[in-house]
Design an enzyme around this catalytic site. Structure first.
Site, PDB file in Angstrom:
ATOM      1  CG  ASP A 152      -7.137   7.080  -1.428  1.00 23.50           C
ATOM      2  OD1 ASP A 152      -6.862   7.511  -0.301  1.00 23.50           O
ATOM      3  OD2 ASP A 152      -8.307   6.827  -1.785  1.00 23.50           O
ATOM      4  CG  HIS A 153      -3.426   3.913  -5.504  1.00 24.00           C
ATOM      5  ND1 HIS A 153      -3.221   2.566  -5.326  1.00 24.00           N
ATOM      6  CD2 HIS A 153      -4.729   4.049  -5.843  1.00 24.00           C
ATOM      7  CE1 HIS A 153      -4.349   1.905  -5.556  1.00 24.00           C
ATOM      8  NE2 HIS A 153      -5.278   2.789  -5.871  1.00 24.00           N
TER       9      HIS A 153
END
Length: 474
Positions: free
Chosen positions: A365-366
């Site tokens: 995600d990041h």
């Protein structure tokens, strides 16, 4: 195993963007693996993707001013920002709960594992209907004991739910979706329409930043897309997050990723709200979206339609499994893509376990969030000289492929975890529309234009659906 080289990782990633090679001389990387208990190069991924986003901002600054500035990123700080939602505190206490009580991994009747993502109520209720059981972990486990893992994954996907069967790397490599992604870079930047060159607006005399005057329409939820918008806001963009009253959200993620943004609500099923969005689109530079594949296109706001309505738009798309292959339309989240693409199995094997072991952060995600921001800024840089409308594509599965390619960390699982007390020097207290927040500061240090969020996190729908004057963009 030799540790990955962060500088080489950054350089390889940078060359995908087409941005000036000279920017790499401005990067200052510090720290070394391992920074979290993992056999994967999660610290290198954090540092390289975050540094690439800051260098992209520096490249836009150089394009607008003729001056380069240095970018410094420490690996310990970068990985802390990759866990920003874990360290969030509200008025000195814990943030609202993130995970639903039945989310997680379960062993099925064939001995294999599946992971359920039930943080949205409609996903939870759909899983319970499919299983025919009550909302209790033990009942979910008993019901899954009657299923084969891949059969349940398929049934859930056919029902529009989000479930992943755990695969090994070998199993994933034989999957047709892995084959479809194999030649794709972590960021795809494509020209999709004609428009004259559009240099960014002149910088205001005072308080200028790389993205001052840039307008970003954001249609995202959860982590990856919102992190991209938060990153663009950190470098001065006017980011307007658009949600709708009927759409679910997850409170701690809204708070953590809302820094730097204004927030309005529009229901695109309503003709007046749709008209309002068209007006906003005509004034936008970037359209950032992370909804299910085809969702916004069905409402008239896909990339081609946006490019026709607003020539010169930079349209940025996030997906779970990529835009090609048999799973191009499949829904998913970080934890599920980790499971499906082999990471949970590989990490478990490294730990001597057969139970799924997730990565120690929502790394996909990041990292995807910073890659989206890199792609957006790279396209703005090219638009200024080449013109055109652009489509930037990033997926969690492409990001997983990139992370896997960074190699493994010997004895990485022996590293201590990073607790909030260990990173107290990286935190800041800021007022917000939710109370006083304790948050992780942005990890990229720019020598001339320090990254910062001037707009506090606010409840969804707090702002009008309109742009700030160009001179007032942050």
């Amino acid at each position: 195993m030799p540790s990955p080289d962060p500088a080489a990782t950054l350089a390889a990633l940078w060359r995908v963007t087409g941005l000036p090679e000279a920017a790499l001389a401005q990067a200052r990387l510090s720290g070394a693996e391992p920074v979290l208990p993992s056999s994967f190069a999660v610290g290198t991924a954090a540092q390289a993707s975050l540094a690439a986003s800051a260098l992209a901002a520096a490249a836009l600054w150089q394009q607008r001013t003729g001056r380069w500035q240095q970018v410094a990123v420490d690996m310990r700080h970068a990985i802390a920002e990759f866990r920003s939602e874990r360290y969030l505190r509200v008025d000195g206490g814990p943030a609202p709960e993130l995970w639903d009580k039945i989310a997680g991994a379960y062993r099925c009747g064939d001995g294999r594992w599946v992971r359920l993502h039930t943080n949205f109520l409609h996903h939870r209720d759909g899983v319970l209907r499919l299983l025919g059981c009550a909302n209790q972990k033990d009942e979910v486990q008993a019901a899954l004991g009657k299923w084969d893992a891949e059969a349940f994954e398929t049934a859930a996907s056919d029902a529009g739910l989000v479930v992943a069967a755990m695969r090994s790397f070998d199993e994933w490599d034989r999957h047709p979706q892995a084959a479809a992604l194999r030649e794709l870079p972590p960021v795809v930047i494509e020209r999709i329409g004609d428009a004259p060159p559009m240099p960014l607006p002149d910088l205001p005399a005072q308080d200028a930043r790389p993205l001052s005057g840039v307008r970003v329409l954001e249609f995202t939820r959860i982590i990856a897309g919102p992190v991209a918008g938060r990153t663009l806001a950190a470098h001065g963009a006017d980011v307007l997050l658009v949600t709708a009253p009927h759409l679910p959200s997850i409170a701690p993620l809204v708070i953590d990723t809302g820094r730097g943004k204004r927030s309005c609500q529009l229901d695109l099923r309503d003709a007046d709200d749709k008209h309002t969005l068209h007006k906003l689109l005509h004034g936008a530079d970037v359209f950032l979206q992370g909804y299910r594949p085809g969702g916004l296109a069905a409402l008239g706001f896909g990339p081609e339609a946006a490019a026709r309505a607003r020539p010169g738009i930079v349209y940025v798309s996030l997906s779970a499994y990529g835009h090609v292959g048999p799973w191009a339309g499949k829904r998913g989240f970080d934890s599920l893509v980790q499971t499906a693409t082999g990471f949970n199995d590989a990490e478990a094997r490294a730990a001597g376990s057969d139970a799924p072991r997730p990565l120690p952060a929502q790394v996909l995600d990041h990292a995807a969030g910073y890659l989206l921001a890199v792609g957006a800024m790279a396209a703005l840089h090219r638009r200024a000289t080449e013109g055109g409308s652009w489509h930037v594509r990033v997926s969690l599965a492409q990001t997983a492929q990139w992370l896997r390619g960074l190699g493994r960390i010997e004895e990485g699982l022996q590293a201590p975890d990073q607790r909030i007390d260990d990173i107290s020097d990286l935190l800041e207290a800021v007022p917000s529309g939710f109370g006083m927040l304790t948050t992780v500061r942005h990890a990229a240090q720019l020598s001339e234009t320090p990254a910062r969020w001037e707009q506090p996190s606010v409840p969804l729908g707090s702002d009008a659906a309109e742009w700030l004057p160009r001179g007032g963009a942050r």
